[in-house]
Scaffold this motif. Sequence first.
Motif, PDB file in Angstrom:
ATOM      1  N   ILE A 223      41.471  42.860  33.148  1.00 33.76           N
ATOM      2  CA  ILE A 223      41.144  41.576  32.504  1.00 33.76           C
ATOM      3  C   ILE A 223      39.930  40.947  33.181  1.00 33.76           C
ATOM      4  CG2 ILE A 223      41.942  39.217  32.042  1.00 33.76           C
ATOM      5  CD1 ILE A 223      44.841  40.278  32.194  1.00 33.76           C
ATOM      6  N   ASP A 224      38.885  40.697  32.403  1.00 35.48           N
ATOM      7  CA  ASP A 224      37.747  39.915  32.913  1.00 35.48           C
ATOM      8  C   ASP A 224      37.885  38.446  32.548  1.00 35.48           C
ATOM      9  OD1 ASP A 224      36.315  41.885  34.208  1.00 35.48           O
ATOM     10  OD2 ASP A 224      35.195  42.466  32.414  1.00 35.48           O
ATOM     11  N   ILE A 225      38.491  38.200  31.381  1.00 30.07           N
ATOM     12  CA  ILE A 225      38.568  36.826  30.865  1.00 30.07           C
ATOM     13  C   ILE A 225      39.978  36.557  30.370  1.00 30.07           C
ATOM     14  CG2 ILE A 225      37.790  35.288  29.006  1.00 30.07           C
ATOM     15  CD1 ILE A 225      35.088  36.682  29.071  1.00 30.07           C
ATOM     16  N   ILE A 226      40.475  35.357  30.696  1.00 30.68           N
ATOM     17  CA  ILE A 226      41.744  34.896  30.114  1.00 30.68           C
ATOM     18  C   ILE A 226      41.418  33.703  29.234  1.00 30.68           C
ATOM     19  CG2 ILE A 226      44.028  33.946  30.579  1.00 30.68           C
ATOM     20  CD1 ILE A 226      43.832  35.235  33.364  1.00 30.68           C
ATOM     21  N   THR A 227      41.832  33.776  27.979  1.00 30.12           N
ATOM     22  CA  THR A 227      41.672  32.610  27.119  1.00 30.12           C
ATOM     23  C   THR A 227      43.072  32.116  26.762  1.00 30.12           C
ATOM     24  OG1 THR A 227      40.842  31.786  25.021  1.00 30.12           O
ATOM     25  CG2 THR A 227      41.187  34.167  25.136  1.00 30.12           C
ATOM     26  N   PHE A 228      43.374  30.919  27.222  1.00 33.10           N
ATOM     27  CA  PHE A 228      44.732  30.382  27.103  1.00 33.10           C
ATOM     28  C   PHE A 228      44.709  29.080  26.326  1.00 33.10           C
ATOM     29  CE2 PHE A 228      47.903  27.312  28.684  1.00 33.10           C
ATOM     30  CZ  PHE A 228      49.074  27.986  28.385  1.00 33.10           C
ATOM     31  N   THR A 229      45.617  28.947  25.393  1.00 30.20           N
ATOM     32  CA  THR A 229      45.873  27.650  24.772  1.00 30.20           C
ATOM     33  C   THR A 229      47.357  27.385  24.886  1.00 30.20           C
ATOM     34  OG1 THR A 229      44.049  27.964  23.231  1.00 30.20           O
ATOM     35  CG2 THR A 229      45.620  26.258  22.686  1.00 30.20           C
ATOM     36  N   GLY A 230      47.704  26.227  25.412  1.00 33.83           N
ATOM     37  CA  GLY A 230      49.119  25.895  25.586  1.00 33.83           C
ATOM     38  C   GLY A 230      49.255  24.627  26.407  1.00 33.83           C
ATOM     39  N   GLY A 231      50.398  24.501  27.062  1.00 35.57           N
ATOM     40  CA  GLY A 231      50.695  23.272  27.787  1.00 35.57           C
ATOM     41  C   GLY A 231      50.065  23.243  29.180  1.00 35.57           C
ATOM     42  N   VAL A 232      50.086  22.050  29.782  1.00 36.89           N
ATOM     43  CA  VAL A 232      49.450  21.843  31.091  1.00 36.89           C
ATOM     44  C   VAL A 232      50.102  22.697  32.197  1.00 36.89           C
ATOM     45  CG1 VAL A 232      48.870  20.118  32.851  1.00 36.89           C
ATOM     46  CG2 VAL A 232      48.716  19.535  30.413  1.00 36.89           C
ATOM     47  N   PRO A 233      51.446  22.736  32.289  1.00 38.89           N
ATOM     48  CA  PRO A 233      52.024  23.492  33.420  1.00 38.89           C
ATOM     49  C   PRO A 233      51.617  24.970  33.421  1.00 38.89           C
ATOM     50  CG  PRO A 233      53.697  22.120  32.378  1.00 38.89           C
ATOM     51  CD  PRO A 233      52.485  22.035  31.513  1.00 38.89           C
ATOM     52  N   VAL A 234      51.651  25.622  32.276  1.00 42.83           N
ATOM     53  CA  VAL A 234      51.287  27.038  32.238  1.00 42.83           C
ATOM     54  C   VAL A 234      49.789  27.190  32.495  1.00 42.83           C
ATOM     55  CG1 VAL A 234      51.376  29.183  30.927  1.00 42.83           C
ATOM     56  CG2 VAL A 234      53.186  27.503  30.627  1.00 42.83           C
ATOM     57  N   GLY A 235      49.001  26.270  31.958  1.00 44.23           N
ATOM     58  CA  GLY A 235      47.555  26.320  32.201  1.00 44.23           C
ATOM     59  C   GLY A 235      47.241  26.258  33.681  1.00 44.23           C
ATOM     60  N   LYS A 236      47.944  25.364  34.393  1.00 42.44           N
ATOM     61  CA  LYS A 236      47.693  25.238  35.836  1.00 42.44           C
ATOM     62  C   LYS A 236      48.218  26.459  36.595  1.00 42.44           C
ATOM     63  CE  LYS A 236      46.847  20.370  36.081  1.00 42.44           C
ATOM     64  NZ  LYS A 236      47.188  19.038  36.585  1.00 42.44           N
ATOM     65  N   LEU A 237      49.300  27.025  36.089  1.00 45.06           N
ATOM     66  CA  LEU A 237      49.820  28.257  36.711  1.00 45.06           C
ATOM     67  C   LEU A 237      48.785  29.381  36.587  1.00 45.06           C
ATOM     68  CD1 LEU A 237      52.348  29.752  37.919  1.00 45.06           C
ATOM     69  CD2 LEU A 237      52.874  30.428  35.567  1.00 45.06           C
ATOM     70  N   ILE A 238      48.157  29.464  35.434  1.00 39.77           N
ATOM     71  CA  ILE A 238      47.126  30.495  35.243  1.00 39.77           C
ATOM     72  C   ILE A 238      45.969  30.243  36.215  1.00 39.77           C
ATOM     73  CG2 ILE A 238      45.382  31.375  33.616  1.00 39.77           C
ATOM     74  CD1 ILE A 238      47.480  30.916  31.388  1.00 39.77           C
ATOM     75  N   ALA A 239      45.561  28.987  36.329  1.00 40.09           N
ATOM     76  CA  ALA A 239      44.450  28.659  37.235  1.00 40.09           C
ATOM     77  C   ALA A 239      44.771  29.094  38.659  1.00 40.09           C
ATOM     78  CB  ALA A 239      44.158  27.162  37.170  1.00 40.09           C
ATOM     79  N   GLU A 240      46.046  28.927  39.061  1.00 36.57           N
ATOM     80  CA  GLU A 240      46.442  29.315  40.424  1.00 36.57           C
ATOM     81  C   GLU A 240      46.541  30.835  40.568  1.00 36.57           C
ATOM     82  OE1 GLU A 240      50.222  27.531  41.246  1.00 36.57           O
ATOM     83  OE2 GLU A 240      49.368  25.528  41.001  1.00 36.57           O
ATOM     84  N   THR A 241      47.019  31.488  39.515  1.00 36.95           N
ATOM     85  CA  THR A 241      47.369  32.905  39.634  1.00 36.95           C
ATOM     86  C   THR A 241      46.176  33.829  39.407  1.00 36.95           C
ATOM     87  OG1 THR A 241      49.486  32.273  38.693  1.00 36.95           O
ATOM     88  CG2 THR A 241      49.077  34.633  38.875  1.00 36.95           C
ATOM     89  N   ALA A 242      45.306  33.432  38.471  1.00 37.34           N
ATOM     90  CA  ALA A 242      44.303  34.397  37.986  1.00 37.34           C
ATOM     91  C   ALA A 242      43.074  34.473  38.877  1.00 37.34           C
ATOM     92  CB  ALA A 242      43.908  34.061  36.561  1.00 37.34           C
ATOM     93  N   GLY A 243      42.938  33.549  39.811  1.00 40.14           N
ATOM     94  CA  GLY A 243      41.878  33.627  40.800  1.00 40.14           C
ATOM     95  C   GLY A 243      40.488  33.732  40.203  1.00 40.14           C
ATOM     96  N   TYR A 244      39.820  34.851  40.470  1.00 41.41           N
ATOM     97  CA  TYR A 244      38.404  35.014  40.165  1.00 41.41           C
ATOM     98  C   TYR A 244      38.139  35.270  38.677  1.00 41.41           C
ATOM     99  CZ  TYR A 244      33.609  36.483  41.221  1.00 41.41           C
ATOM    100  OH  TYR A 244      32.248  36.572  41.301  1.00 41.41           O
ATOM    101  N   LYS A 245      39.170  35.560  37.923  1.00 41.57           N
ATOM    102  CA  LYS A 245      38.940  35.871  36.507  1.00 41.57           C
ATOM    103  C   LYS A 245      38.475  34.626  35.755  1.00 41.57           C
ATOM    104  CE  LYS A 245      42.668  39.345  36.481  1.00 41.57           C
ATOM    105  NZ  LYS A 245      41.889  40.541  36.723  1.00 41.57           N
ATOM    106  N   ARG A 246      37.544  34.827  34.833  1.00 51.11           N
ATOM    107  CA  ARG A 246      37.011  33.710  34.050  1.00 51.11           C
ATOM    108  C   ARG A 246      38.106  33.170  33.121  1.00 51.11           C
ATOM    109  NH1 ARG A 246      32.149  35.555  30.411  1.00 51.11           N
ATOM    110  NH2 ARG A 246      31.678  36.589  32.362  1.00 51.11           N
ATOM    111  N   GLN A 247      38.227  31.861  33.060  1.00 48.71           N
ATOM    112  CA  GLN A 247      39.337  31.295  32.281  1.00 48.71           C
ATOM    113  C   GLN A 247      38.891  30.192  31.328  1.00 48.71           C
ATOM    114  OE1 GLN A 247      41.990  29.725  35.305  1.00 48.71           O
ATOM    115  NE2 GLN A 247      41.458  31.484  36.581  1.00 48.71           N
TER     116      GLN A 247
END
Length: 481
Positions: A223-247
């Motif tokens: 995965i180079d890019i994660i494109t997420f649409t959804g709620g704030v908690p999952v969005g912040k979890l992705i920000a914490e988990t996905a690190g260097y990947k573009r989001q």
Amino acid sequence: MTKTEIRNEGMRIGGEIVFTDDVIEVKYPYTEEVIGTVPAGTAEHARKAFEIAANYKPKLSRYERSQILQRAGELIGERREYLAKWLTLELGICHQHAIYETKRAQDVYQFAAAQALNDDGEIFSCDLTHNGKERKIFTKREPVKAISAITPFNHPLNMVSHKIAPSIATNNCMVCKPTELTPLTAIALADILYDAGLPPEMFQIVTGLPQDIGKEMMVNEHIDIITFTGGVPVGKLIAETAGYKRQALELGGNDPLIVCNDLSDADLEKAATIAVAGATGNSGQRCTAIKRILVQESVADKFVPLVLEKAKKIKFGDPQDPETELGCVIHAQAAELFENRVFQAAKEGAEVLYHPERRGALLPPIVVDKVPHDSELVMEETFGPIIPIVRVPDNDEDVMAISNSTDFGLSSGVCTNDLNRAIAYINGLDVGTCNIWEQPGYRIETSPFGGIKDSGNAVKEGVTEAMKFFTNVKTYSLPWP
Ligand code: NAD
């Protein structure tokens, strides 16, 4: 209920339909009947899909991509009734709202088909400075290895389209995990795209519960890019988990409609129409639904009865009845939560003006006046067709402060005829979008769209912006002037 079959769907991985022993049931919110199943896929399925995506190098010309996108839009039109039926069954929104969603999705493909033909490469002459050279620098866009798309329940067709159409237009390969609540439409869309000529490696669908498959959608090596649409908690979890990947994180909203005190009676009528439509469209389950109506004190007594009158006219009930104007929210627990916020606001001094009975997930358009601006009902994202009115001071600075006081910053609408005030709101509201005399949700599918603060990381969607986001710009230079 008029349904013809139960859909037992499979994942779409590398051109194959993949089933698992364990399944996730999809329920019709209106009756709670099971209307379909999808596989309870695991990280292993996601890994396989990303492997396929990363190893496939799309070679479609701009013309071919455009043709596929155009055909996909046409097929959505041809299959409109089928898609609308299943949108209603899995999401519970009324047929009229479902039809509207199919038309929005068609627009997405129309814009992407046009944009696929547009090369936005740039050319820079290098002989511009005292140590310049007789060269030129050029830019070109390249697709990435693989894109992970994670989508929410509330626009099962349009949200997935906003991910996949720009992905196709840029020759990318995407693996999408739709929500487990409304996954059937995403699968129907994948089939439409394959029928339109898309190589199956370019769009794969995996399904599963977040705890089984969610992490792989964020961390897979391809995965180079994660494109997420959804709620704030999952969005912040992705920000914490996905690190260097573009989001791209497109998260929740709490959008105001601000009704100013310069309006005539006819204008207030117009504002009330916008308010009620914006609060109840898609059963209030739009990230940009009007979640707070901020009306200035000196016009509130005139405005509120107009809102009440329009809300009372809404025909809510059986989502499949073509006359119905408001169907269900996603499930009874959500409806109950939102109704409880109304009760809580009433304890804090709000006046409930209209509250016909809730039946399970069928949440009526509840009108609440004099809601304290810091009540949970309007501080949190209340994702249903509630129409909360907050009376605010006549001073615009105070209104902006109240509007900006929530954690969200997605969009906004302002009703005023005074251009100076309109400009002041455009400048003063901490949001991604400000629409004068329109719902916060107003957009065209190719204009930039996205929020700030907790509503998103300010990466914009909309076909044009998403195409830029999904590509790497490569610069190269040639030794000719
Ligand atoms: P959600 O955050 O609960 O779920 C969104 C997606 O994330 C689903 O596919 C879900 O399965 C997945 N998910 C959940 N937990 C996960 C985990 N641990 N790991 C990986 N994936 C996980 O959101 P929802 O309830 O489906 O959607 C409603 C929300 O989406 C609202 O807040 C709404 O405002 C927001 N939304 C935002 C926009 C926008 O453009 N800003 C548009 C539509 C909806």
